[in-house]
Enzyme design. Sequence first.
Site, PDB file in Angstrom:
ATOM      1  N   GLY A   8       0.842  -1.199   0.000  1.00  0.00           N
ATOM      2  CA  GLY A   8       0.000   0.000   0.000  1.00  0.00           C
ATOM      3  C   GLY A   8       0.876   1.249   0.000  1.00  0.00           C
ATOM      4  O   GLY A   8       2.032   1.221  -0.430  1.00  0.00           O
ATOM      5  N   VAL A  41       2.323   3.085   2.475  1.00  0.00           N
ATOM      6  CA  VAL A  41       3.565   3.069   3.268  1.00  0.00           C
ATOM      7  C   VAL A  41       4.536   2.026   2.717  1.00  0.00           C
ATOM      8  O   VAL A  41       5.726   2.300   2.530  1.00  0.00           O
ATOM      9  CB  VAL A  41       3.279   2.790   4.766  1.00  0.00           C
ATOM     10  CG1 VAL A  41       4.577   2.717   5.553  1.00  0.00           C
ATOM     11  CG2 VAL A  41       2.378   3.872   5.356  1.00  0.00           C
ATOM     12  N   ARG A  82      -5.835   5.171  16.624  1.00  0.00           N
ATOM     13  CA  ARG A  82      -4.947   4.084  16.203  1.00  0.00           C
ATOM     14  C   ARG A  82      -5.390   2.774  16.856  1.00  0.00           C
ATOM     15  O   ARG A  82      -5.262   1.705  16.276  1.00  0.00           O
ATOM     16  CB  ARG A  82      -3.507   4.397  16.590  1.00  0.00           C
ATOM     17  CG  ARG A  82      -2.910   5.553  15.809  1.00  0.00           C
ATOM     18  CD  ARG A  82      -1.495   5.839  16.269  1.00  0.00           C
ATOM     19  NE  ARG A  82      -0.885   6.915  15.505  1.00  0.00           N
ATOM     20  CZ  ARG A  82      -0.877   8.185  15.873  1.00  0.00           C
ATOM     21  NH1 ARG A  82      -1.466   8.564  16.970  1.00  0.00           N
ATOM     22  NH2 ARG A  82      -0.282   9.096  15.126  1.00  0.00           N
ATOM     23  N   ASN A 106      -0.098  -0.022  12.608  1.00  0.00           N
ATOM     24  CA  ASN A 106      -0.714   0.474  13.849  1.00  0.00           C
ATOM     25  C   ASN A 106      -1.756  -0.482  14.419  1.00  0.00           C
ATOM     26  O   ASN A 106      -2.330  -1.244  13.661  1.00  0.00           O
ATOM     27  CB  ASN A 106      -1.421   1.809  13.556  1.00  0.00           C
ATOM     28  CG  ASN A 106      -0.487   2.987  13.711  1.00  0.00           C
ATOM     29  OD1 ASN A 106       0.403   2.971  14.537  1.00  0.00           O
ATOM     30  ND2 ASN A 106      -0.704   4.011  12.903  1.00  0.00           N
ATOM     31  N   ASP A 114       7.423  10.586  14.972  1.00  0.00           N
ATOM     32  CA  ASP A 114       6.898  11.584  15.911  1.00  0.00           C
ATOM     33  C   ASP A 114       7.940  12.683  16.150  1.00  0.00           C
ATOM     34  O   ASP A 114       7.600  13.866  16.219  1.00  0.00           O
ATOM     35  CB  ASP A 114       6.505  10.911  17.236  1.00  0.00           C
ATOM     36  CG  ASP A 114       5.368   9.903  17.054  1.00  0.00           C
ATOM     37  OD1 ASP A 114       4.549  10.117  16.139  1.00  0.00           O
ATOM     38  OD2 ASP A 114       5.313   8.911  17.800  1.00  0.00           O
ATOM     39  N   ARG A 138       8.069  14.962  13.109  1.00  0.00           N
ATOM     40  CA  ARG A 138       6.941  15.916  13.105  1.00  0.00           C
ATOM     41  C   ARG A 138       7.194  17.034  14.118  1.00  0.00           C
ATOM     42  O   ARG A 138       6.957  18.214  13.832  1.00  0.00           O
ATOM     43  CB  ARG A 138       5.637  15.175  13.449  1.00  0.00           C
ATOM     44  CG  ARG A 138       5.163  14.326  12.295  1.00  0.00           C
ATOM     45  CD  ARG A 138       3.922  13.528  12.637  1.00  0.00           C
ATOM     46  NE  ARG A 138       3.400  12.875  11.432  1.00  0.00           N
ATOM     47  CZ  ARG A 138       2.669  11.777  11.442  1.00  0.00           C
ATOM     48  NH1 ARG A 138       2.335  11.207  12.573  1.00  0.00           N
ATOM     49  NH2 ARG A 138       2.235  11.255  10.314  1.00  0.00           N
ATOM     50  N   HIS A 179       3.161   5.082  20.418  1.00  0.00           N
ATOM     51  CA  HIS A 179       2.738   5.873  19.274  1.00  0.00           C
ATOM     52  C   HIS A 179       1.233   6.083  19.387  1.00  0.00           C
ATOM     53  O   HIS A 179       0.442   5.375  18.819  1.00  0.00           O
ATOM     54  CB  HIS A 179       3.071   5.094  17.995  1.00  0.00           C
ATOM     55  CG  HIS A 179       2.821   5.872  16.746  1.00  0.00           C
ATOM     56  ND1 HIS A 179       3.255   7.162  16.571  1.00  0.00           N
ATOM     57  CD2 HIS A 179       2.200   5.522  15.592  1.00  0.00           C
ATOM     58  CE1 HIS A 179       2.901   7.572  15.360  1.00  0.00           C
ATOM     59  NE2 HIS A 179       2.256   6.594  14.753  1.00  0.00           N
TER      60      HIS A 179
HETATM   61  O1  TXD Z   1       4.120   5.602  12.575  1.00  0.00           O
HETATM   62  C1  TXD Z   1       3.676   4.585  12.138  1.00  0.00           C
HETATM   63  N1  TXD Z   1       4.090   3.422  12.606  1.00  0.00           N
HETATM   64  C2  TXD Z   1       2.677   4.603  11.034  1.00  0.00           C
HETATM   65  C3  TXD Z   1       1.843   3.454  10.831  1.00  0.00           C
HETATM   66  C4  TXD Z   1       2.555   5.718  10.179  1.00  0.00           C
HETATM   67  C5  TXD Z   1       1.689   5.680   9.119  1.00  0.00           C
HETATM   68  C6  TXD Z   1       0.855   4.534   8.809  1.00  0.00           C
HETATM   69  N2  TXD Z   1       0.865   3.552   9.818  1.00  0.00           N
HETATM   70  C7  TXD Z   1       0.127   2.300   9.626  1.00  0.00           C
HETATM   71  O2  TXD Z   1       0.713   1.553   8.555  1.00  0.00           O
HETATM   72  C8  TXD Z   1      -1.314   2.444   9.214  1.00  0.00           C
HETATM   73  O3  TXD Z   1      -2.119   2.794  10.309  1.00  0.00           O
HETATM   74  C9  TXD Z   1      -1.583   1.043   8.721  1.00  0.00           C
HETATM   75  O4  TXD Z   1      -1.798   0.176   9.813  1.00  0.00           O
HETATM   76  C10 TXD Z   1      -0.267   0.649   8.033  1.00  0.00           C
HETATM   77  C11 TXD Z   1      -0.303   0.701   6.505  1.00  0.00           C
HETATM   78  O5  TXD Z   1      -0.651   1.960   6.038  1.00  0.00           O
HETATM   79  P1  TXD Z   1      -0.843   2.243   4.468  1.00  0.00           P
HETATM   80  O6  TXD Z   1      -1.133   3.682   4.323  1.00  0.00           O
HETATM   81  O7  TXD Z   1       0.275   1.648   3.700  1.00  0.00           O
HETATM   82  O8  TXD Z   1      -2.156   1.386   4.171  1.00  0.00           O
HETATM   83  P2  TXD Z   1      -2.685   0.856   2.753  1.00  0.00           P
HETATM   84  O9  TXD Z   1      -2.270   1.770   1.652  1.00  0.00           O
HETATM   85  O10 TXD Z   1      -4.136   0.559   2.935  1.00  0.00           O
HETATM   86  O11 TXD Z   1      -1.888  -0.493   2.554  1.00  0.00           O
HETATM   87  C12 TXD Z   1      -2.074  -1.620   3.339  1.00  0.00           C
HETATM   88  C13 TXD Z   1      -1.740  -2.788   2.457  1.00  0.00           C
HETATM   89  C14 TXD Z   1      -2.764  -3.038   1.333  1.00  0.00           C
HETATM   90  O12 TXD Z   1      -2.111  -3.072   0.077  1.00  0.00           O
HETATM   91  C15 TXD Z   1      -3.369  -4.402   1.691  1.00  0.00           C
HETATM   92  O13 TXD Z   1      -3.743  -5.155   0.555  1.00  0.00           O
HETATM   93  C16 TXD Z   1      -2.210  -5.024   2.453  1.00  0.00           C
HETATM   94  O14 TXD Z   1      -1.710  -3.984   3.256  1.00  0.00           O
HETATM   95  N3  TXD Z   1      -2.581  -6.164   3.282  1.00  0.00           N
HETATM   96  C17 TXD Z   1      -1.800  -7.274   3.352  1.00  0.00           C
HETATM   97  N4  TXD Z   1      -0.633  -7.566   2.766  1.00  0.00           N
HETATM   98  C18 TXD Z   1      -0.081  -8.778   3.052  1.00  0.00           C
HETATM   99  N5  TXD Z   1      -0.645  -9.656   3.899  1.00  0.00           N
HETATM  100  C19 TXD Z   1      -1.825  -9.378   4.535  1.00  0.00           C
HETATM  101  N6  TXD Z   1      -2.359 -10.253   5.369  1.00  0.00           N
HETATM  102  C20 TXD Z   1      -2.449  -8.139   4.249  1.00  0.00           C
HETATM  103  N7  TXD Z   1      -3.599  -7.553   4.659  1.00  0.00           N
HETATM  104  C21 TXD Z   1      -3.667  -6.342   4.065  1.00  0.00           C
END
Ligand code: TXD
Length: 312
Positions: free
Chosen positions: A12, A14, A89, A121, A149, A152, A176
Amino acid sequence: MPFPKVTVVGAGFVGATTAQRIVEKDLADVVLIDVVEGLSQGKALDMMQSAPVEGFHSSIRGTNDYKDTAGSDLIIITAGLTRKPGMSRDDLLLKNAEIVGGIAERAASHSPKAVILVVTNPLDVMCYVAWKKSGFPVKRIVGMAGVLDSARYSYFIAKELGCGMNEVQAVVLGGHGDAMVPLPRYTKVRNKPLSDCVDPAALKTIEQRTRDGGAEIVALLKTGSAFYAPSSSAVLMAKSILRNESAVFPSSVYLNGEYGLKDVFTGVPARLGEKGVEEIVELELTDEERKALNVSAEGVRENIRKLSLCIS
Ligand code: TXD
Protein backbone atom coordinates in the site's frame (compact mmCIF):
# COMPACT_ATOMS: atom_id res chain seq x y z
CA MET A 1 29.10 -7.39 -2.59
CA PRO A 2 25.51 -8.56 -3.10
CA PHE A 3 22.81 -6.34 -1.66
CA PRO A 4 21.11 -7.45 1.56
CA LYS A 5 17.54 -8.71 1.12
CA VAL A 6 14.52 -6.90 2.53
CA THR A 7 10.93 -8.09 2.49
CA VAL A 8 8.33 -5.35 2.65
CA VAL A 9 4.93 -6.76 3.59
CA GLY A 10 2.05 -4.63 2.34
CA ALA A 11 2.25 -2.88 -1.01
CA GLY A 12 0.00 0.00 0.00
CA PHE A 13 1.04 3.61 0.47
CA VAL A 14 3.57 3.07 3.27
CA GLY A 15 4.90 -0.26 1.98
CA ALA A 16 5.37 0.78 -1.63
CA THR A 17 6.96 4.11 -0.71
CA THR A 18 9.26 2.36 1.76
CA ALA A 19 10.28 -0.12 -0.94
CA GLN A 20 10.85 2.71 -3.39
CA ARG A 21 13.09 4.62 -0.97
CA ILE A 22 15.10 1.46 -0.21
CA VAL A 23 15.86 0.64 -3.82
CA GLU A 24 16.49 4.24 -4.81
CA LYS A 25 19.12 4.43 -2.07
CA ASP A 26 20.59 1.06 -3.12
CA LEU A 27 20.16 -0.21 0.44
CA ALA A 28 18.89 -3.67 -0.48
CA ASP A 29 17.13 -5.88 -2.98
CA VAL A 30 13.45 -5.78 -2.07
CA VAL A 31 10.66 -8.35 -2.21
CA LEU A 32 7.31 -6.59 -1.97
CA ILE A 33 4.47 -8.87 -0.89
CA ASP A 34 0.74 -8.24 -0.58
CA VAL A 35 -2.44 -10.31 -0.46
CA VAL A 36 -3.91 -8.51 -3.46
CA GLU A 37 -2.89 -10.28 -6.64
CA GLY A 38 -0.93 -8.14 -9.07
CA LEU A 39 -0.63 -5.11 -6.78
CA SER A 40 2.94 -5.68 -5.60
CA GLN A 41 3.96 -7.11 -8.98
CA GLY A 42 2.66 -4.03 -10.81
CA LYS A 43 4.29 -1.56 -8.43
CA ALA A 44 7.59 -3.47 -8.45
CA LEU A 45 7.66 -3.58 -12.23
CA ASP A 46 6.93 0.14 -12.40
CA MET A 47 9.76 0.85 -9.93
CA MET A 48 12.21 -1.35 -11.87
CA GLN A 49 11.41 0.67 -14.97
CA SER A 50 12.46 3.80 -13.07
CA ALA A 51 15.93 2.29 -12.41
CA PRO A 52 17.48 3.47 -15.70
CA VAL A 53 16.26 7.00 -14.92
CA GLU A 54 17.05 7.03 -11.19
CA GLY A 55 20.29 5.10 -11.65
CA PHE A 56 19.87 2.56 -8.86
CA HIS A 57 21.34 -0.92 -9.05
CA SER A 58 19.35 -2.87 -6.48
CA SER A 59 16.20 -4.70 -7.55
CA ILE A 60 12.60 -5.09 -6.50
CA ARG A 61 10.11 -7.82 -7.27
CA GLY A 62 6.49 -8.24 -6.32
CA THR A 63 4.91 -11.47 -5.14
CA ASN A 64 2.01 -13.06 -3.26
CA ASP A 65 4.10 -16.05 -2.18
CA TYR A 66 6.20 -16.12 1.01
CA LYS A 67 8.64 -18.57 -0.60
CA ASP A 68 10.05 -15.61 -2.53
CA THR A 69 10.85 -13.82 0.72
CA ALA A 70 13.15 -16.61 1.96
CA GLY A 71 16.47 -15.61 3.50
CA SER A 72 15.58 -11.95 4.10
CA ASP A 73 17.81 -9.93 6.43
CA LEU A 74 15.01 -7.56 7.32
CA ILE A 75 11.22 -7.88 7.20
CA ILE A 76 9.27 -4.63 7.28
CA ILE A 77 5.60 -5.13 8.14
CA THR A 78 3.35 -2.37 6.84
CA ALA A 79 0.26 -4.46 6.00
CA GLY A 80 -3.02 -3.66 7.66
CA LEU A 81 -5.94 -1.34 7.77
CA THR A 82 -5.46 2.42 8.10
CA ARG A 83 -7.39 4.89 10.17
CA LYS A 84 -10.51 6.49 8.79
CA PRO A 85 -11.37 10.05 9.92
CA GLY A 86 -12.38 9.97 13.60
CA MET A 87 -10.78 6.57 14.28
CA SER A 88 -7.99 6.25 16.82
CA ARG A 89 -4.95 4.08 16.20
CA ASP A 90 -6.30 1.67 18.81
CA ASP A 91 -9.53 1.12 16.86
CA LEU A 92 -7.41 -0.87 14.42
CA LEU A 93 -6.34 -3.25 17.15
CA LEU A 94 -8.12 -6.54 16.58
CA LYS A 95 -8.11 -6.58 12.81
CA ASN A 96 -4.50 -5.58 12.46
CA ALA A 97 -3.40 -8.01 15.18
CA GLU A 98 -4.84 -10.82 13.09
CA ILE A 99 -3.10 -9.54 9.94
CA VAL A 100 0.28 -8.85 11.58
CA GLY A 101 0.23 -12.11 13.55
CA GLY A 102 -0.33 -14.16 10.40
CA ILE A 103 2.39 -12.28 8.53
CA ALA A 104 4.93 -12.56 11.34
CA GLU A 105 4.40 -16.32 11.55
CA ARG A 106 4.79 -16.90 7.83
CA ALA A 107 7.58 -14.43 7.14
CA ALA A 108 9.63 -15.62 10.13
CA SER A 109 9.46 -19.25 9.05
CA HIS A 110 11.06 -18.33 5.70
CA SER A 111 13.64 -15.90 7.13
CA PRO A 112 14.59 -17.28 10.55
CA LYS A 113 17.53 -14.88 11.00
CA ALA A 114 15.78 -11.67 10.02
CA VAL A 115 15.13 -8.56 12.05
CA ILE A 116 11.46 -7.50 11.98
CA LEU A 117 10.65 -3.78 11.71
CA VAL A 118 6.98 -3.19 12.45
CA VAL A 119 5.14 -0.18 11.03
CA THR A 120 1.47 -1.23 11.23
CA ASN A 121 -0.71 0.47 13.85
CA PRO A 122 -1.40 0.38 16.72
CA LEU A 123 2.36 0.22 16.57
CA ASP A 124 3.61 -0.81 19.99
CA VAL A 125 1.00 -3.55 20.39
CA MET A 126 1.74 -4.86 16.87
CA CYS A 127 5.41 -5.22 17.90
CA TYR A 128 4.25 -7.46 20.74
CA VAL A 129 2.10 -9.50 18.35
CA ALA A 130 4.98 -9.84 15.88
CA TRP A 131 7.28 -10.98 18.68
CA LYS A 132 4.85 -13.61 19.98
CA LYS A 133 3.90 -14.92 16.56
CA SER A 134 7.37 -14.93 15.00
CA GLY A 135 8.95 -16.73 17.94
CA PHE A 136 12.04 -14.55 17.40
CA PRO A 137 14.31 -13.31 20.20
CA VAL A 138 12.81 -10.04 21.33
CA LYS A 139 15.93 -8.05 20.34
CA ARG A 140 15.06 -8.78 16.72
CA ILE A 141 11.72 -6.95 16.91
CA VAL A 142 11.61 -3.18 16.65
CA GLY A 143 8.86 -0.71 15.80
CA MET A 144 8.89 2.57 13.91
CA ALA A 145 7.05 5.50 15.48
CA GLY A 146 9.42 7.66 17.52
CA VAL A 147 11.46 8.68 14.48
CA LEU A 148 8.26 9.86 12.81
CA ASP A 149 6.90 11.58 15.91
CA SER A 150 10.28 13.28 16.43
CA ALA A 151 10.38 14.37 12.78
CA ARG A 152 6.94 15.92 13.11
CA TYR A 153 8.00 17.63 16.34
CA SER A 154 11.16 18.95 14.60
CA TYR A 155 9.16 20.29 11.69
CA PHE A 156 6.67 22.16 13.90
CA ILE A 157 9.48 23.55 16.08
CA ALA A 158 11.48 24.77 13.07
CA LYS A 159 8.33 26.38 11.67
CA GLU A 160 7.55 28.13 14.95
CA LEU A 161 11.11 29.38 15.48
CA GLY A 162 11.91 30.12 11.86
CA CYS A 163 15.10 28.04 11.99
CA GLY A 164 16.41 25.27 9.77
CA MET A 165 15.12 21.78 10.43
CA ASN A 166 18.70 20.53 10.69
CA GLU A 167 19.16 22.86 13.66
CA VAL A 168 16.56 20.94 15.66
CA GLN A 169 17.23 17.58 17.32
CA ALA A 170 13.88 16.46 18.68
CA VAL A 171 13.18 13.62 21.09
CA VAL A 172 9.75 12.02 21.55
CA LEU A 173 9.34 8.93 23.71
CA GLY A 174 6.45 6.68 24.67
CA GLY A 175 3.89 4.73 22.70
CA HIS A 176 2.74 5.87 19.27
CA GLY A 177 -0.55 7.32 20.39
CA ASP A 178 -2.18 10.27 21.99
CA ALA A 179 -0.08 9.70 25.12
CA MET A 180 3.27 10.06 23.32
CA VAL A 181 5.86 11.96 25.38
CA PRO A 182 7.69 14.85 23.68
CA LEU A 183 10.78 15.74 25.71
CA PRO A 184 11.53 19.48 25.43
CA ARG A 185 14.46 19.17 27.89
CA TYR A 186 16.24 16.74 25.59
CA THR A 187 15.11 18.44 22.40
CA LYS A 188 17.80 20.82 21.21
CA VAL A 189 17.58 23.89 19.00
CA ARG A 190 21.03 25.07 17.97
CA ASN A 191 22.29 23.02 20.92
CA LYS A 192 20.05 24.80 23.45
CA PRO A 193 17.20 22.95 25.20
CA LEU A 194 13.89 23.67 23.47
CA SER A 195 12.32 24.63 26.81
CA ASP A 196 14.67 27.68 26.81
CA CYS A 197 13.69 28.72 23.27
CA VAL A 198 9.88 28.83 23.23
CA ASP A 199 7.30 30.04 25.70
CA PRO A 200 5.17 27.41 27.44
CA ALA A 201 1.99 28.24 25.50
CA ALA A 202 3.70 27.87 22.11
CA LEU A 203 5.33 24.66 23.32
CA LYS A 204 1.96 23.24 24.32
CA THR A 205 0.53 24.01 20.88
CA ILE A 206 3.50 22.40 19.12
CA GLU A 207 3.23 19.30 21.29
CA GLN A 208 -0.47 18.93 20.68
CA ARG A 209 0.01 19.31 16.93
CA THR A 210 2.72 16.62 17.11
CA ARG A 211 0.35 14.27 18.96
CA ASP A 212 -2.34 14.99 16.37
CA GLY A 213 0.16 14.88 13.49
CA GLY A 214 -1.25 11.67 12.02
CA ALA A 215 -4.90 12.61 12.57
CA GLU A 216 -4.41 15.99 10.87
CA ILE A 217 -3.26 14.21 7.73
CA VAL A 218 -6.01 11.56 7.94
CA ALA A 219 -8.59 14.35 8.10
CA LEU A 220 -7.12 16.08 5.04
CA LEU A 221 -6.72 12.94 2.93
CA LYS A 222 -10.18 11.58 3.85
CA THR A 223 -9.10 8.10 2.73
CA GLY A 224 -5.80 6.68 3.92
CA SER A 225 -3.16 8.06 6.24
CA ALA A 226 0.32 9.58 6.11
CA PHE A 227 2.98 7.73 4.17
CA TYR A 228 5.82 10.01 3.01
CA ALA A 229 7.25 10.81 6.45
CA PRO A 230 6.41 7.33 7.82
CA SER A 231 8.30 5.63 4.99
CA SER A 232 11.28 7.99 5.36
CA SER A 233 11.38 7.18 9.06
CA ALA A 234 11.19 3.41 8.50
CA VAL A 235 13.98 3.57 5.92
CA LEU A 236 16.25 5.53 8.26
CA MET A 237 15.93 2.73 10.82
CA ALA A 238 16.28 0.05 8.11
CA LYS A 239 19.54 1.64 6.97
CA SER A 240 21.06 1.44 10.44
CA ILE A 241 20.07 -2.25 10.63
CA LEU A 242 21.16 -3.22 7.11
CA ARG A 243 24.48 -1.34 7.26
CA ASN A 244 25.09 -2.20 10.91
CA GLU A 245 25.49 1.50 11.72
CA SER A 246 24.52 1.19 15.39
CA ALA A 247 22.77 4.55 15.27
CA VAL A 248 20.42 5.55 18.09
CA PHE A 249 16.77 6.25 17.28
CA PRO A 250 13.63 6.54 19.35
CA SER A 251 12.25 3.06 18.64
CA SER A 252 9.51 0.85 19.97
CA VAL A 253 11.42 -1.87 21.83
CA TYR A 254 10.68 -4.45 24.48
CA LEU A 255 11.45 -3.17 27.95
CA ASN A 256 12.56 -5.56 30.63
CA GLY A 257 13.11 -3.25 33.57
CA GLU A 258 14.58 -0.30 31.65
CA TYR A 259 12.82 2.95 32.55
CA GLY A 260 11.17 0.96 35.35
CA LEU A 261 8.90 -0.78 32.80
CA LYS A 262 8.52 -4.49 32.15
CA ASP A 263 6.94 -6.74 29.54
CA VAL A 264 5.81 -3.97 27.21
CA PHE A 265 6.93 -2.40 23.94
CA THR A 266 7.20 1.36 23.98
CA GLY A 267 9.26 4.11 22.41
CA VAL A 268 12.68 4.82 23.93
CA PRO A 269 16.08 5.55 22.38
CA ALA A 270 17.69 2.36 21.12
CA ARG A 271 20.85 1.49 19.19
CA LEU A 272 20.00 -0.43 16.02
CA GLY A 273 22.36 -2.72 14.12
CA GLU A 274 22.31 -5.91 12.10
CA LYS A 275 21.24 -7.99 15.10
CA GLY A 276 18.36 -5.65 15.85
CA VAL A 277 18.26 -3.80 19.16
CA GLU A 278 21.85 -3.59 20.43
CA GLU A 279 21.27 -1.33 23.40
CA ILE A 280 18.50 0.58 25.10
CA VAL A 281 19.69 4.04 26.04
CA GLU A 282 18.33 5.22 29.37
CA LEU A 283 17.81 8.96 29.59
CA GLU A 284 17.45 10.47 33.02
CA LEU A 285 13.87 11.55 33.40
CA THR A 286 12.17 13.90 35.83
CA ASP A 287 9.29 12.47 37.88
CA GLU A 288 6.83 14.16 35.57
CA GLU A 289 8.45 12.76 32.41
CA ARG A 290 8.62 9.29 33.95
CA LYS A 291 4.96 9.52 34.90
CA ALA A 292 4.02 10.45 31.33
CA LEU A 293 6.04 7.51 29.99
CA ASN A 294 4.29 5.18 32.44
CA VAL A 295 0.86 6.41 31.34
CA SER A 296 1.79 5.87 27.71
CA ALA A 297 3.15 2.37 28.38
CA GLU A 298 0.06 1.51 30.43
CA GLY A 299 -2.09 2.29 27.38
CA VAL A 300 -0.04 -0.20 25.35
CA ARG A 301 -0.27 -2.78 28.10
CA GLU A 302 -4.03 -2.39 28.25
CA ASN A 303 -4.26 -3.22 24.54
CA ILE A 304 -1.91 -6.18 24.94
CA ARG A 305 -4.32 -7.44 27.62
CA LYS A 306 -7.26 -7.05 25.24
CA LEU A 307 -5.43 -9.25 22.78
CA SER A 308 -4.14 -11.79 25.26
CA LEU A 309 -6.43 -14.55 23.99
CA CYS A 310 -5.29 -14.37 20.41
CA ILE A 311 -1.56 -13.95 21.06
CA SER A 312 -0.95 -16.36 23.90
O1 TXD B 1 4.12 5.60 12.58
C1 TXD B 1 3.68 4.58 12.14
N1 TXD B 1 4.09 3.42 12.61
C2 TXD B 1 2.68 4.60 11.03
C3 TXD B 1 1.84 3.45 10.83
C4 TXD B 1 2.55 5.72 10.18
C5 TXD B 1 1.69 5.68 9.12
C6 TXD B 1 0.85 4.53 8.81
N2 TXD B 1 0.87 3.55 9.82
C7 TXD B 1 0.13 2.30 9.63
O2 TXD B 1 0.71 1.55 8.56
C8 TXD B 1 -1.31 2.44 9.21
O3 TXD B 1 -2.12 2.79 10.31
C9 TXD B 1 -1.58 1.04 8.72
O4 TXD B 1 -1.80 0.18 9.81
C10 TXD B 1 -0.27 0.65 8.03
C11 TXD B 1 -0.30 0.70 6.50
O5 TXD B 1 -0.65 1.96 6.04
P1 TXD B 1 -0.84 2.24 4.47
O6 TXD B 1 -1.13 3.68 4.32
O7 TXD B 1 0.28 1.65 3.70
O8 TXD B 1 -2.16 1.39 4.17
P2 TXD B 1 -2.68 0.86 2.75
O9 TXD B 1 -2.27 1.77 1.65
O10 TXD B 1 -4.14 0.56 2.93
O11 TXD B 1 -1.89 -0.49 2.55
C12 TXD B 1 -2.07 -1.62 3.34
C13 TXD B 1 -1.74 -2.79 2.46
C14 TXD B 1 -2.76 -3.04 1.33
O12 TXD B 1 -2.11 -3.07 0.08
C15 TXD B 1 -3.37 -4.40 1.69
O13 TXD B 1 -3.74 -5.16 0.56
C16 TXD B 1 -2.21 -5.02 2.45
O14 TXD B 1 -1.71 -3.98 3.26
N3 TXD B 1 -2.58 -6.16 3.28
C17 TXD B 1 -1.80 -7.27 3.35
N4 TXD B 1 -0.63 -7.57 2.77
C18 TXD B 1 -0.08 -8.78 3.05
N5 TXD B 1 -0.64 -9.66 3.90
C19 TXD B 1 -1.82 -9.38 4.53
N6 TXD B 1 -2.36 -10.25 5.37
C20 TXD B 1 -2.45 -8.14 4.25
N7 TXD B 1 -3.60 -7.55 4.66
C21 TXD B 1 -3.67 -6.34 4.06
